[in-house]
Scaffold this active site. Structure first.
Site, PDB file in Angstrom:
ATOM      1  N   HIS A 118      55.345  50.283  90.180  1.00 21.94           N
ATOM      2  CA  HIS A 118      56.374  50.249  91.225  1.00 21.94           C
ATOM      3  C   HIS A 118      56.676  48.810  91.624  1.00 21.94           C
ATOM      4  CE1 HIS A 118      53.576  49.178  94.426  1.00 21.94           C
ATOM      5  NE2 HIS A 118      52.748  50.094  93.949  1.00 21.94           N
TER       6      HIS A 118
ATOM      7  N   GLU B 207      47.973  56.629  93.844  1.00 17.99           N
ATOM      8  CA  GLU B 207      47.020  55.527  93.756  1.00 17.99           C
ATOM      9  C   GLU B 207      45.651  55.942  94.298  1.00 17.99           C
ATOM     10  OE1 GLU B 207      45.735  53.124  92.311  1.00 17.99           O
ATOM     11  OE2 GLU B 207      46.898  51.338  92.857  1.00 17.99           O
TER      12      GLU B 207
END
Length: 189
Positions: free
Chosen positions: A9, A79
């Site tokens: 990202h 994550e």
């Protein structure tokens, strides 16, 4: 054999300052949005059989800005849960726990490496059959991408420490050479 394209990202306020951002759902910065948009021409050249993303906004938004369509959120791509280390830099964690090293010592009150590895292995188990039909893309996070790469190569997840941290808004490509899993590209803007 086909390729697994792993996109980190774009930049967030915490990735800029080196803070651990696991489950905190941070937006992209202006620079992060620009980096995600800059990926679009490179990704437009590719035809993906499937595209997956972490359900966190920073990953979803990166995929949108990079021009990826038909993206499917996958909870296994979220994550690492850093627990009490969420929002702290490595230097701050060192002050709390001198000598601390993420890959050896893990986190306090969060997810252990074995649990993250189990999520990554489950995801790869679902994705490998899809690669028979074509390339697959993933939009995910820094530490998760490193673990994914280690497991792709058949290594212990702790070997992820040997891969440089993927920079925000970059492409990492995993594939095969003579049926052997390899890293084809790393930190490509």
């Amino acid at each position: 054999m086909r390729e697994l394209t792993v996109i980190r990202h774009g930049e967030t306020a915490w990735s800029r300052t080196g803070q651990h951002a696991g489950r905190t759902d941070l937006p992209l910065t202006e620079a992060g949005e620009a980096a995600a948009r800059a990926l679009a021409p490179r990704l437009a050249e590719r035809k993906f059989t499937a595209i997956f993303t972490s359900p966190l906004a920073r990953a979803v938004r990166t995929g949108e800005l990079a021009g990826l369509s038909g993206v499917e959120p996958d909870a296994d791509l979220i994550e690492w849960d850093y627990g009490r280390y969420e929002g702290l830099t490595a230097e701050q964690i060192q002050q709390l726990r001198p000598g601390w090293e993420l890959w050896r010592d893990g986190v306090d009150g969060g997810e252990d490496l074995d649990r993250v590895t189990a999520r990554v292995d489950a995801f790869l188990g679902r994705v490998r059959p899809l690669l028979e039909a074509g390339d697959v893309a993933v939009v995910a996070h820094g530490h998760l991408s490193r673990i994914l790469t280690a497991r792709w190569l058949g290594l212990d997840a702790s070997a992820a420490r040997q891969f440089g941290h993927p920079h925000p808004g970059t492409i990492n490509t995993l594939g095969y050479e003579q049926d052997v899993p390899v890293v084809l590209g790393w930190n490509v803007p």
